[in-house]
Each structure stands twice: as structure tokens, then as C-alpha cells.
Scaffold this active site. Structure first.
Site, PDB file in Angstrom:
ATOM      1  N   PRO A 324       0.854  -1.206   0.000  1.00 23.80           N
ATOM      2  CG  PRO A 324       0.098  -0.928   2.202  1.00 23.80           C
ATOM      3  CD  PRO A 324       0.927  -1.826   1.328  1.00 23.80           C
ATOM      4  CG  ASP A 497       5.017  -0.841   2.610  1.00 25.49           C
ATOM      5  OD1 ASP A 497       3.866  -0.610   3.009  1.00 25.49           O
ATOM      6  OD2 ASP A 497       5.471  -1.999   2.482  1.00 25.49           O
ATOM      7  CG  HIS A 498       0.726   4.737   4.473  1.00 28.93           C
ATOM      8  ND1 HIS A 498       0.943   5.164   5.765  1.00 28.93           N
ATOM      9  CD2 HIS A 498       0.162   5.785   3.828  1.00 28.93           C
ATOM     10  CE1 HIS A 498       0.519   6.410   5.888  1.00 28.93           C
ATOM     11  NE2 HIS A 498       0.050   6.824   4.725  1.00 28.93           N
ATOM     12  NE  ARG A 499       2.990  -3.475   3.659  1.00 25.74           N
ATOM     13  CZ  ARG A 499       3.388  -4.572   3.007  1.00 25.74           C
ATOM     14  NH1 ARG A 499       2.743  -5.722   3.191  1.00 25.74           N
ATOM     15  NH2 ARG A 499       4.419  -4.516   2.171  1.00 25.74           N
ATOM     16  CB  CYS A 501       6.842   5.130   8.434  1.00 26.14           C
ATOM     17  SG  CYS A 501       6.952   5.685   6.714  1.00 26.14           S
TER      18      CYS A 501
END
Length: 527
Positions: A324, A497-499, A501
């Protein structure tokens, strides 16, 4: 007694599942030494020369130049050891089958000091018995050697290839074997043509591999037998599409299930509901017109997704499916950075590249924001923060997009980074990058400004967590010290990658990079 050994395409590392033959370095009849390169192949990552772990006489080659072979398929056969008699010496070079005897006593084992995956320095393993799927109608026993000219595309042995010819004649016996060792199939099967683009040429069937004729009937009998699949990618594609490999008929050598077989089956499953839909009326269906989708596609040009292009497609598709990602960007005044580079190069010594200065800024920023130098382990549901920074940089070549990796970039200064960038770029241009130089990256620097564009939202290089993009540096009006001036402006973008940070961390990283670009003296705090 001479022994004919089969050299298979080894696992070249890093998950590679196939390679394309670019150039043969030996001919049938040539004498090769242990670890001598015999073929040049191109994988999805690099072009490499493959050494043969055996020394002897080349008796057969499998595959023409331009043929793509899966890992584990035969490359060539080599007659190893001194012949026991003159008759055997004359027969061995012309035979594409392996001898069934053991190495000659008293001689040393022909081993390789260049250990490949699947090959080592030990003696050849003992032959195992042949496996047969349940319900096979052939009597137990060894196959006999079919006649071969030793070149590419040698015929298969006896009934294993479904030729239906008897195998008990004197001309097909191996030298020195008693008649009791030769078995004739009870009921030969119909011949099966295995042809098409991308399929490997036929070869002698080995005694230790399952007998699969690749027909639909055989696929139905495969429920309890081995599944003829070599490539992990094929298994993954089947799993993602919900396909049972035991129900598929392979189009490859000996019924090998290929990627094309899985993709064809997936398309057939996807179109099944439409095909099975009942007609709206009793009137016969109209004949297809020339404007149908199939006809339209037939008029186009199809370009195979293989080699570097295929690897890029697979990796980018996986990145889009699993990561994501989000992107933020900022404009920065790079005038001072450009001036600093000019002053560095005027001082003498090796020239410092702009890419090296940007890389040095990246490593300093990653030290402040280590969340972006990480990877995600979804099986363990953990974010793995990495200690070392292995910096990849995108390079466009004639073979396509490649991403060489500068190992331990966080320990290098600007001069060392410049030298390594130059070396890897030249290797990428000539196609001599090794798989090790193309893998293991933890963060990527993408200088798309060389294409004359300002910005981009790049796709993250899976399994990394972030990529910094740098646009072109061009003169633009800019407010500098309270006055309008023409400055050298660059657009910076960070895709992350929003996972790993949130936006605050990503924004802090990008702002620090922009500050170093605008005021290079900021770097002095961390040097």
C-alpha cells in the site's frame, strides 16, 4: 568404462527459474575441462557464462541459441572417463543417452571446484529406479538407448516418448548389457507432439524421472503420481488462480507444465461462465465477424514477456498487489548543491557525480529515519528494520530497466560512491552485471530527471519499503532571500510503504533531503 553424464541448467541463484541460451561456447565432440564455460545464457537479471562441472567429451547439446530453458533441464551431456574398449569409445560420442555403468575403477572422480547450485565436487550420485504413474501399461525395466546424432533435438528413448517402436532390437542395446536388462513396453501409446514457441527441444528421458506423456488422459491419472513442475513461479501462478496442477496437461518436454499452460488454463476458467451461458433464443448463434476481439488481437504484434522485461513485469505487479504505497513530493533549490559539486571537482582528484552526492544525502537521511530502510514480513507480521543500507539505483539499458545495487552505501564517501556508480553503470550497459549486483537492495534512488521530466510516482522495488525520485534540475523563478531570482530547481518525490511508517516520518525524511540539497552544509552535522 566411459560414463556419459548429463549437465543440467543449474540454479543461478536469487529465485531465477529459467534462462535463455545466448551463445554456445562448445561444439559436439569438443573436449572440455572441469569448470570450463560451455554456454552463455541470459537470465532475468544478467548475462552469465555457465561452467560445466565435468571434464570429458561433449556428446550432445540441448537447445538452439535463443531457446529458453527452465532450471533443471539438460544443457549437454559429457562422456567422462577412459573407455573400456574400442567399441565403447566409438559409440560414446555419438550417443545422446547416458551410460548405465559406474565410473571406471581406479580413476579419479571428475569433480568441479566451481560449486553450482545442484552440483558439487562429489562423485556422480548412484542411479535410482524409474518412477511410473499408477496405471502405466509398461513392463518394469530399463529403457534402451535410442539412436542419436548427438546434436540438439535428439530423439527420445523407446516407448517413453510414445513412439510405439520396439526397443529390444540389437541396434538399440547398450554396449555390454545383457538381454535381460532390456524391457519392451506392453502397450505403446500414441505419439504426442510437443512443439511451440518457448518450449525446450526433446531430449533423452532419464531413468530417474516420472513418465508423463502430456495428454489429457495422463493428467487424469496423475492424482497419486508426481506433478511435472520445475518452476516455483508456475506453482505460484497456479496457486493464485486456484488451479490444481494435477489436472493440467503440460506442453513442455515430457509433459512439463509451463507458465503458458497455467495462464491458458486460467483464461479458460475465467471465460467458462460466459461460454456456458445459455442462448437467449432458439435461433442459431451468428457466425463470428471479422471485427471480433480475437481477430483484432491477431492483427497486432505480440511481444513475449521474458528475460528482463518479464522479470520487471512480475516484480512491479507483485509490488502493486502487496504494497500500500503513498507518495509525497517537494520542490527544492539545488543551486548551492550544484555550486558545491563544481568546487569539489575543481579541487582535483576523482570527479564527484551528482548521483553520488544525492546518494550520500539519502544514506544520511536513512540514518535519521531508519523506518524507511526496512522490509515487511507478513508471515510473521513484523517490520524488519535493516542495519545496512544497500542502495539500488535505476538504470535504463538496451535490455530494459535494471536496478544495480551499491552494497554498504552507508559506509562510503562521495568519491567511493562515484566510482561504484560508474562501475555498475558500465556493467549494466554491457550486460555483464552479476545476479549478486542486481539483488539485495534495501532502498532505491531513481534519477528520472535524465529523461527530461520533472516528477513521477514510481512503483516501489519489492520487497523494499521506499524509493526517492529525483526530477530534472532546471532554471526556474524562485524567491531567494526575499527577492525573485532564477535558481536551479529540482522536484523530489518519495514513494513509501504505508505499513512501515506514517506520513509524518515520510515527510520528515523528504524535508531533510530537501534541506541538504538546498544547504549542503547541513550534511556536516552527520559527517
Amino acid at each position: 568404462m566411459a560414463q556419459v553424464l548429463e549437465f543440467k541448467l543449474p540454479d543461478l541463484g536469487e529465485g531465477l527459474t529459467e534462462a535463455e541460451i545466448v551463445r554456445w561456447l562448445v561444439q559436439v565432440g569438443d573436449v572440455v575441462a572441469v569448470d570450463q564455460p560451455v554456454v552463455e545464457v541470459e537470465t532475468a537479471k544478467a548475462m552469465v557464462e555457465v561452467p560445466c562441472p565435468y571434464g570429458g567429451v561433449v556428446t550432445a547439446r540441448y537447445g538452439e541459441e535463443g531457446t529458453e530453458l527452465p532450471v533443471g533441464s539438460p544443457l549437454l551431456t559429457v562422456a567422462v572417463g577412459a573407455p573400456a574398449s574400442g567399441a565403447l569409445a566409438s559409440d560414446a560420442p555419438a550417443s545422446g543417452a547416458r551410460a548405465s555403468g559406474t565410473p571406471a575403477s581406479g580413476g579419479e572422480d571428475e569433480g568441479s571446484g566451481n560449486v553450482l547450485v545442484g552440483y558439487g565436487t562429489q562423485a556422480p550420485p548412484a542411479r535410482r529406479g524409474r518412477l511410473r504413474p499408477p496405471g502405466a501399461g509398461a513392463a518394469p525395466g530399463r529403457r534402451s538407448s535410442g539412436s542419436s546424432d548427438g546434436g540438439p533435438g535428439s530423439g527420445r528413448h523407446g516407448s517413453a516418448a510414445g513412439a510405439g517402436a520396439g526397443v529390444g532390437s540389437a541396434g538399440s542395446r547398450r554396449a555390454g548389457l545383457p538381454d535381460a536388462d532390456l524391457a519392451v513396453a506392453a502397450a505403446p501409446t500414441a505419439p504426442t507432439t510437443l512443439a511451440g514457441p518457448g518450449t525446450a527441444p526433446s531430449r533423452p528421458v532419464r531413468d530417474d524421472e516420472p513418465v508423463v506423456d502430456g495428454t489429457g488422459a495422463d493428467a487424469g491419472r496423475r492424482a497419486d503420481g508426481p506433478v511435472p513442475v520445475i518452476s516455483p513461479l508456475v506453482r505460484r501462478l497456479a496457486r493464485e488462480n486456484g488451479l490444481d496442477l494435477r489436472e493440467l496437461a503440460g506442453s513442455g518436454p515430457d509433459g512439463l507444465i509451463t507458465r503458458a499452460d497455467v495462464e491458458h488454463a486460467a483464461r479458460a476458467v475465467a471465460s467458462a461462465p460466459t461460454a456456458a451461458r445459455p442462448p437467449q433464443s432458439a435461433a442459431p448463434a451468428p457466425a463470428p465477424t471479422s471485427t471480433s476481439t480475437t481477430s483484432t488481437h491477431a492483427r497486432g504484434t505480440r511481444v513475449p514477456l521474458k528475460g528482463v522485461r518479464g522479470a520487471v513485469a512480475d516484480k512491479l505487479s507483485r509490488s502493486r498487489r502487496e504494497i500500500p504505497d503513498a507518495t509525497c513530493w517537494v520542490d527544492a533549490d539545488a543551486t548551492e548543491l550544484m555550486h558545491a559539486r563544481v568546487r569539489m571537482n575543481e579541487a582535483g582528484g576523482p570527479k564527484i557525480s551528482l548521483l553520488a552526492l544525492l546518494a550520500r544525502i539519502c544514506t544520511a537521511a536513512l540514518a535519521r529515519f531508519p523506518e524507511l530502510n526496512s522490509t515487511v514480513d507478513m508471515d510473521a507480521r513484523e517490520v524488519v528494520r535493516l542495519d545496512a543500507v544497500h542502495l539500488g539505483f535505476a538504470a535504463q539499458t538496451e535490455r530494459g530497466l535494471v536496478v544495480p545495487v551499491v552494497k554498504d552505501a552507508h559506509t562510503r564517501d562521495a568519491e567511493s560512491l562515484s566510482a561504484e556508480f560508474a562501475r555498475l553503470t558500465e556493467a549494466a550497459r554491457t550486460g555483464t552485471l552479476t545476479p549478486a549486483e542486481l539483488t539485495g537492495g534495501t532502498f532505491t534512488l531513481n534519477n528520472y530527471g535524465v529523461f527530461g521530466v520533472d516528477g513521477s510516482t514510481p512503483i516501489i522495488n519489492h520487497p523494499e519499503a521506499a524509493m526517492l525520485g529525483v526530477g530534472r534540475i532546471v532554471p526556474k523563478p524562485w524567491v531567494h532571500e526575499g527577492e525573485l531570482a532564477v535558481r536551479q530547481v529540482v522536484q523530489l518525490s518519495l514513494t513509501f510503504d504505508h505499513r512501515v511508517c506514517d506520513g509524518g516520518t515520510a515527510g520528515g525524511f523528504l524535508r531533510y533531503v530537501a534541506d541538504c540539497v538546498e544547504q549542503p552544509a547541513v550534511l556536516l552535522r552527520t559527517l
